[in-house]
Design an enzyme around this catalytic site. Structure first.
Site, PDB file in Angstrom:
ATOM      1  N   HIS A 187       0.846  -1.201   0.000  1.00  0.00           N
ATOM      2  CA  HIS A 187       0.000   0.000   0.000  1.00  0.00           C
ATOM      3  C   HIS A 187       0.889   1.262   0.000  1.00  0.00           C
ATOM      4  O   HIS A 187       0.912   2.022   0.966  1.00  0.00           O
ATOM      5  CB  HIS A 187      -0.905  -0.032   1.233  1.00  0.00           C
ATOM      6  CG  HIS A 187      -2.102   0.850   1.181  1.00  0.00           C
ATOM      7  ND1 HIS A 187      -2.098   2.097   0.642  1.00  0.00           N
ATOM      8  CD2 HIS A 187      -3.377   0.635   1.616  1.00  0.00           C
ATOM      9  CE1 HIS A 187      -3.302   2.637   0.766  1.00  0.00           C
ATOM     10  NE2 HIS A 187      -4.098   1.761   1.345  1.00  0.00           N
ATOM     11  N   GLU A 293      -0.323   1.094  -5.856  1.00  0.00           N
ATOM     12  CA  GLU A 293      -0.008  -0.108  -5.087  1.00  0.00           C
ATOM     13  C   GLU A 293       0.099  -1.349  -5.972  1.00  0.00           C
ATOM     14  O   GLU A 293      -0.840  -1.669  -6.699  1.00  0.00           O
ATOM     15  CB  GLU A 293      -1.115  -0.333  -4.044  1.00  0.00           C
ATOM     16  CG  GLU A 293      -1.452   0.926  -3.267  1.00  0.00           C
ATOM     17  CD  GLU A 293      -2.732   0.786  -2.470  1.00  0.00           C
ATOM     18  OE1 GLU A 293      -3.053  -0.352  -2.048  1.00  0.00           O
ATOM     19  OE2 GLU A 293      -3.418   1.799  -2.272  1.00  0.00           O
TER      20      GLU A 293
END
Length: 336
Positions: A187, A293
């Site tokens: 992330h 991501e």
């Protein structure tokens, strides 16, 4: 082996690889961070550095040789259990998103990881001396909410040129013969000058699932992704290339994201309304960050007992003249 002794051994190993040609620079340093949490600092001789917290196994800083911060961490981030650290590179496992009995984005990002004193062999470039091996194993508490046993090994490497590499190895250690499935994401919060001056290349013409529209499927129409509509963006791009470019025009910098074993890519920015709704995020900070991501979301990874999955992300920076036309799929990764 007790944890103190384990850390001493790891530090000794770090010191073993910390000198070259008379240079006594420390490449791997163990120290305390915010709220006394343990962290590791990786450094390279040219001045690049990476900060890793054992809480979450999370990279919280990546600086280039000029000391410029390349990752975003909110000024309101809480470095305190059990809340995940807002920014850097949280690890989303065993799920990305929110469904079932598991918490949002799984539990790996708010667990205490350990230093891995006996990692499996990794392809190693002898010029890379700044790296750390971490490990997360199931706990009895975790088994109650996700009834599987696993070993998650994570190597974080700072390359000689300042590139940041994360390699994950997840193994099914169930003893009951059961397979398990999981989704995953790095992330990554990139620090940008102004979100309106940023474009993402490499995802054009691809299909994506829009999380803001019930995961409805669309096809990207633009020649690049830009952020000028003043609405939040939360999209999962499918079957993406091995390289993605994030161009920051104002800062004259391009991030290059290379990935392996992670077919999807998530693009997220909360914009103003969602930013104001998050207690650990500044009201105006959405202007200075963008999450791109490397992920595996659409089709979960399935592991039988004893099987192992590997996923890797490498991020680097180049001058902002970089464009998608220069993406060379034949040159995906340099070895660790």
């Amino acid at each position: 082996m007790d944890s103190v002794r384990s850390k001493d051994i790891q530090k000794d190993r770090s010191m073993d690889r910390s000198t070259s040609s008379g240079d006594d620079k420390l490449f791997v340093e163990h120290c305390k961070g915010v709220n006394g949490l343990e962290r590791v600092i990786l450094r390279e001789v040219r001045g690049a550095s990476v900060e890793v917290y054992l809480y979450g196994g999370q990279v919280t800083s990546w600086k280039n040789e000029y000391g410029e911060e390349l990752l975003f961490v909110s000024s309101k981030a809480t470095f305190k259990l059990p809340k995940a650290i807002r920014g850097g590179i949280p690890i989303c496992f065993p799920q990305f998103g929110s469904h079932g009995s598991l918490e949002q984005h799984g539990f790996a990002r708010n667990r205490m990881w350990s230093i891995d004193d006996d990692p499996p062999p990794f392809p190693t470039n002898t010029s890379n001396r700044a790296f750390i091996d971490l490990i997360l194993k199931h706990s009895e508490e975790d088994v109650k909410i996700w009834p599987h046993r696993y070993e998650f090994r994570l190597r974080i490497t700072l390359g000689p040129g300042g590139d940041l590499m994360l390699t994950s190895r997840i193994r099914n250690t169930n003893t009951d013969g059961k397979s398990f499935a999981f989704t995953f994401a790095y992330h990554t919060y990139f620090a940008v000058s102004d979100i309106s001056e940023v474009r993402v290349e490499g995802l054009e013409t691809l299909d994506y699932l829009d999380n803001l529209k019930g995961k409805e499927r669309f096809t990207e129409q633009g020649d690049a992704i830009t952020f000028e509509s003043e609405v939040s963006v939360d999209k999962i791009y499918l079957s993406t290339p091995t390289k993605i470019a994030i161009l920051d025009h104002e800062r004259k910098r391009t991030f290059v994201l290379r990935k392996d074993g992670l077919p999807d890519a998530v693009v997220w920015n909360p914009w103003d309304k969602k930013a104001k709704a998050m207690t650990d995020f500044g009201d105006e900070e959405y202007k200075h960050m963008l999450c791109v991501e490397a992920a595996c979301v659409e089709k979960p990874i399935v592991l039988k007992p004893g099987e192992e999955w590997r996923g890797r992300q490498e991020i680097s920076t180049v001058p902002s003249s970089y464009c998608s036309g220069q993406l060379d799929p034949k040159k995906v990764f340099q070895s660790d």
